[in-house]
Motif scaffolding. Structure first.
Motif, PDB file in Angstrom:
ATOM      1  N   PRO A   1     -32.399  56.170 -17.321  1.00 34.29           N
ATOM      2  CA  PRO A   1     -30.930  55.681 -17.529  1.00 34.29           C
ATOM      3  C   PRO A   1     -30.633  54.226 -17.585  1.00 34.29           C
ATOM      4  CG  PRO A   1     -30.962  56.704 -15.214  1.00 34.29           C
ATOM      5  CD  PRO A   1     -32.404  56.489 -15.738  1.00 34.29           C
ATOM      6  N   LYS A   2     -31.156  53.239 -16.864  1.00 33.26           N
ATOM      7  CA  LYS A   2     -31.085  51.644 -17.141  1.00 33.26           C
ATOM      8  C   LYS A   2     -31.600  51.495 -18.269  1.00 33.26           C
ATOM      9  CE  LYS A   2     -30.689  50.513 -12.197  1.00 33.26           C
ATOM     10  NZ  LYS A   2     -31.448  49.877 -10.959  1.00 33.26           N
ATOM     11  N   ALA A   3     -32.464  51.861 -18.635  1.00 35.61           N
ATOM     12  CA  ALA A   3     -32.983  51.444 -20.049  1.00 35.61           C
ATOM     13  C   ALA A   3     -32.436  52.388 -21.171  1.00 35.61           C
ATOM     14  CB  ALA A   3     -34.966  51.630 -20.084  1.00 35.61           C
ATOM     15  N   GLY A   4     -31.912  53.314 -20.792  1.00 31.26           N
ATOM     16  CA  GLY A   4     -31.339  54.244 -21.712  1.00 31.26           C
ATOM     17  C   GLY A   4     -32.258  55.120 -22.674  1.00 31.26           C
ATOM     18  N   THR A   5     -33.259  55.487 -22.138  1.00 29.83           N
ATOM     19  CA  THR A   5     -34.139  56.270 -22.730  1.00 29.83           C
ATOM     20  C   THR A   5     -34.698  57.363 -22.080  1.00 29.83           C
ATOM     21  OG1 THR A   5     -36.072  54.779 -21.726  1.00 29.83           O
ATOM     22  CG2 THR A   5     -35.072  54.399 -24.006  1.00 29.83           C
ATOM     23  N   ILE A   6     -35.383  58.416 -22.482  1.00 27.16           N
ATOM     24  CA  ILE A   6     -36.280  59.475 -22.057  1.00 27.16           C
ATOM     25  C   ILE A   6     -37.492  58.929 -22.707  1.00 27.16           C
ATOM     26  CG2 ILE A   6     -36.769  62.037 -21.804  1.00 27.16           C
ATOM     27  CD1 ILE A   6     -33.780  62.228 -22.592  1.00 27.16           C
ATOM     28  N   ASN A   7     -38.493  58.791 -22.000  1.00 24.39           N
ATOM     29  CA  ASN A   7     -39.933  58.877 -22.618  1.00 24.39           C
ATOM     30  C   ASN A   7     -40.799  60.052 -22.037  1.00 24.39           C
ATOM     31  OD1 ASN A   7     -39.151  55.867 -21.684  1.00 24.39           O
ATOM     32  ND2 ASN A   7     -40.202  55.660 -23.725  1.00 24.39           N
ATOM     33  N   VAL A   8     -41.544  60.364 -22.937  1.00 28.15           N
ATOM     34  CA  VAL A   8     -42.388  61.968 -22.689  1.00 28.15           C
ATOM     35  C   VAL A   8     -43.725  61.370 -23.122  1.00 28.15           C
ATOM     36  CG1 VAL A   8     -42.619  64.209 -23.247  1.00 28.15           C
ATOM     37  CG2 VAL A   8     -40.255  63.048 -23.202  1.00 28.15           C
ATOM     38  N   ALA A   9     -44.744  61.832 -22.452  1.00 20.36           N
ATOM     39  CA  ALA A   9     -45.910  61.620 -22.756  1.00 20.36           C
ATOM     40  C   ALA A   9     -46.715  63.059 -22.519  1.00 20.36           C
ATOM     41  CB  ALA A   9     -46.806  60.458 -21.831  1.00 20.36           C
ATOM     42  N   VAL A  10     -47.473  63.482 -23.639  1.00 21.88           N
ATOM     43  CA  VAL A  10     -48.029  64.784 -23.721  1.00 21.88           C
ATOM     44  C   VAL A  10     -49.496  64.528 -23.853  1.00 21.88           C
ATOM     45  CG1 VAL A  10     -48.109  66.962 -24.860  1.00 21.88           C
ATOM     46  CG2 VAL A  10     -46.062  65.739 -24.797  1.00 21.88           C
ATOM     47  N   LEU A  11     -50.294  65.316 -22.880  1.00 21.53           N
ATOM     48  CA  LEU A  11     -51.722  65.174 -22.847  1.00 21.53           C
ATOM     49  C   LEU A  11     -52.411  66.625 -22.748  1.00 21.53           C
ATOM     50  CD1 LEU A  11     -54.209  63.431 -22.584  1.00 21.53           C
ATOM     51  CD2 LEU A  11     -53.912  63.770 -19.970  1.00 21.53           C
ATOM     52  N   ILE A  12     -53.046  66.869 -24.009  1.00 17.06           N
ATOM     53  CA  ILE A  12     -53.755  68.050 -24.098  1.00 17.06           C
ATOM     54  C   ILE A  12     -55.071  68.118 -23.443  1.00 17.06           C
ATOM     55  CG2 ILE A  12     -54.646  69.837 -25.475  1.00 17.06           C
ATOM     56  CD1 ILE A  12     -51.550  69.607 -25.297  1.00 17.06           C
ATOM     57  N   GLY A  13     -55.782  68.846 -22.636  1.00 15.50           N
ATOM     58  CA  GLY A  13     -57.128  68.981 -22.001  1.00 15.50           C
ATOM     59  C   GLY A  13     -57.082  68.081 -20.833  1.00 15.50           C
ATOM     60  N   GLY A  14     -56.170  67.773 -20.310  1.00 12.80           N
ATOM     61  CA  GLY A  14     -56.308  67.074 -18.994  1.00 12.80           C
ATOM     62  C   GLY A  14     -54.523  67.259 -18.219  1.00 12.80           C
TER      63      GLY A  14
END
Length: 116
Positions: free
Chosen positions: A80-93
């Motif tokens: 919330p301090k940066a005003g973002t949601i970051n999502v990382a998606v990894l397939i196979g791990g």
């Protein structure tokens, strides 16, 4: 990189081939943890009670949520301090927190896939 997180995560929850690679990163504006939670609820309304989601508080008011997928993992970082949601998606791990939910996927990530 801003894109629709819901469509991307739903697409990844379906039968994509399990290819170990670098995570794919997404970003969306979010002014609060509550707004982040609303976005996750669009993907999985029962995410708070669902055993495939692991929640971890982080420093600086951030929150990390792992979604253990059948062939990989999605990591949500609410900042919330940066005003973002970051999502990382990894397939196979996956991450250690998902080991019991998805035992057939190798644990390849030790901390966070989201930079910063």
């Amino acid at each position: 990189m801003k894109t629709r997180l819901v469509a991307a995560t739903i697409a990844l929850a379906h039968s994509l081939p399990a290819l170990a690679q670098e995570p794919t990163l997404y970003e969306k504006p979010a002014a609060s943890i509550a707004e982040c939670h609303e976005t996750i609820a669009q993907v999985a309304p029962d995410w708070r009670e669902n055993a495939s989601f692991k929640i971890k508080p982080m420093a600086g008011g951030r929150e990390q949520v792992f979604h253990c997928l059948p062939d990989g993992v999605a990591e949500w970082v609410c900042n919330p301090k940066a005003g973002t949601i970051n999502v990382a998606v990894l397939i196979g791990g996956t991450v250690a927190a998902c080991r019991t939910v998805t035992p057939g996927v190798p644990v390849t990530v030790t901390k966070s896939m989201v930079p910063g």
